[in-house]
Design an enzyme around this catalytic site. Structure first.
Site, short mmCIF file in Angstrom:
data_model
loop_
_atom_site.label_atom_id
_atom_site.label_comp_id
_atom_site.label_asym_id
_atom_site.label_seq_id
_atom_site.Cartn_x
_atom_site.Cartn_y
_atom_site.Cartn_z
N THR A 152 -0.95 2.77 4.37
CA THR A 152 -0.06 4.10 4.21
C THR A 152 0.16 4.35 5.74
OG1 THR A 152 -2.43 4.81 3.83
CG2 THR A 152 -1.09 6.95 4.38
N THR A 190 1.22 7.23 0.45
CA THR A 190 1.07 5.70 0.53
C THR A 190 0.35 5.33 -1.32
OG1 THR A 190 -1.77 4.51 0.46
CG2 THR A 190 -1.50 6.78 0.06
N GLY A 205 -9.51 7.52 3.08
CA GLY A 205 -9.55 9.07 2.53
C GLY A 205 -10.38 9.54 2.27
N ARG A 255 -8.51 8.92 -9.26
CA ARG A 255 -8.13 8.75 -7.77
C ARG A 255 -7.34 9.26 -6.96
NH1 ARG A 255 -6.63 6.80 -1.95
NH2 ARG A 255 -8.78 6.66 -0.77
N VAL A 256 -7.42 10.32 -6.08
CA VAL A 256 -6.40 11.00 -4.90
C VAL A 256 -7.25 10.82 -3.46
CG1 VAL A 256 -5.60 13.06 -4.46
CG2 VAL A 256 -5.44 12.37 -6.49
N GLY A 257 -6.58 10.18 -2.53
CA GLY A 257 -7.14 10.73 -1.72
C GLY A 257 -6.01 11.80 -0.63
N ASP A 258 -6.20 10.84 1.17
CA ASP A 258 -6.05 11.80 1.71
C ASP A 258 -4.68 12.47 2.37
OD1 ASP A 258 -5.93 9.60 2.98
OD2 ASP A 258 -5.45 10.79 5.11
N SER A 287 1.23 -1.36 0.28
CA SER A 287 0.13 0.33 -0.10
C SER A 287 1.30 1.26 0.23
CB SER A 287 -0.73 -0.12 0.99
OG SER A 287 -0.22 -0.64 2.62
N THR A 314 -4.38 7.09 8.66
CA THR A 314 -4.07 6.46 7.91
C THR A 314 -5.67 5.99 7.78
OG1 THR A 314 -2.95 4.19 7.80
CG2 THR A 314 -3.27 4.76 9.46
N GLY A 315 -6.18 5.47 6.79
CA GLY A 315 -7.10 4.76 6.30
C GLY A 315 -8.06 5.10 5.33
#
Ligand code: GLY
Length: 316
Positions: free
Chosen positions: A178, A196, A232, A206-209, A76, A229-230
């Site tokens: 992450t 991450t 996003g 897609r972009v996360g946090d 990840s 973490t988790g």
């Protein structure tokens, strides 16, 4: 005693005395220190080694983040990260220092160390965030090497996933770890980082946090720092790390602040299907952690000793 020698000795004694005063006023004052999400002993050890060398929290969080980035078995983060639903490994990372400087990259492909590119964005450009092709071009201009980050294991997992192509915007905590890191340097200054490959088999683009300052990481040298973490999407919707630092500014302990940030998610969203974990560290070296589900752990290094701790969690 010569005047110059006297002044030198006096200032050394004054420096020692002020360190001791700080320690006795705050029995918990503890630095340097490193804390990271999940079970990441090797990352913490690299961060600690960096602290022994330069003493700087910023160097430490970067050095720590580079360990899972280069680890093909970490599915990840970085090299070996599971790809998006079209088979592309796309990476997000951010870094923030004690002066409030920040850098980040989103949707970066082919570069093993997005955290170092994020640091270069912070230090060598007038910007905070570079994305996609622009981030890649910048990385190459800075001497980073273009590499294939899709390992055979990750490719196989993706091919297996394609048989059903079940799009599950969920976090399975075993699969998605992450890394977020916070450190206090030898001067007690705070820095943070996060890196991450994002949610496995996510939509392309897609972009996360993780690259978003205030969501995945936030530091303020008057207060401390936080990281996440988790899944996003829910960290983004609640700007968890910024929230935690502000809660600490207003008097909450790191533990109370993490719990409050998780409660903001629990109160508004269908939290049962995903995991979020938060870590916080204040300037006294007090730390806290909280997650929605069981199974979130974090790794702490102080006085050169590294230990993994199970986080408290909401869902009993
Ligand atoms: N927390 C990382 C991500 O959702 O991409």
């Amino acid at each position: 005693m010569q005047r110059r020698t006297f002044i030198k000795q006096t200032s050394i004694l004054t420096a020692l005395a002020s360190t001791q005063t700080l320690a006795s006023n705050n029995p918990s004052t503890q630095f340097p220190m490193v804390i990271s999400t999940w079970k990441n002993e090797k990352a913490n050890e690299a961060a600690w080694a960096s602290l022994q060398k330069t003493g700087r929290a910023l160097d430490a969080v970067e050095a720590g983040a580079r360990i899972p980035e280069a680890d093909p078995n970490d599915t990840s983060v970085g090299y070996g990260g599971f790809p998006d639903r079209d088979g592309n490994v796309t990476l997000d990372a951010c870094i923030m220092d004690e002066k409030g400087n920040a850098g980040s990259v989103t949707f970066l492909q082919h570069i093993m160390h997005p955290i170092s590119v994020a640091r270069a964005v912070m230090e060598k450009t007038p910007h905070v965030m570079l994305s996609g092709e622009g981030a890649l071009q910048f990385a190459l201009s800075q001497g980073f090497k273009k590499e294939n980050l899709l390992t055979d294991v990750a490719k196989k997992a993706w091919e297996e996933w394609k048989k059903t192509s079940k799009y599950e915007p969920k976090i399975n905590i075993e699969r998605h770890d992450t890394i977020g890191l916070l450190a206090l340097g030898t001067k007690g200054e705070i820095s943070g980082a996060c890196t991450t490959s994002g949610l496995a088999f996510k939509m392309h683009g897609r972009v996360g946090d993780s690259p978003v300052i205030g969501a995945a990481v936030f530091c303020d040298d008057e207060v401390g720092g936080a990281c996440a973490t988790g899944l996003g999407e829910f960290v983004l919707k609640t700007l968890g790390s910024f929230l935690i630092v502000e809660l600490m500014r207003n008097g909450k302990t790191p533990q109370q602040a993490c719990e409050e940030a998780i409660m903001r998610i629990v109160k508004r969203y269908n939290y049962k299907e995903f995991q979020i974990g938060y870590l916080a560290l204040n300037k006294k070296g007090e730390y806290g952690a909280y997650s929605i589900q069981s199974g979130f752990s974090y790794t702490i290094t102080e006085n050169g000793v590294t230990k993994v701790i199970e986080s408290k969690y909401y869902m009993k």
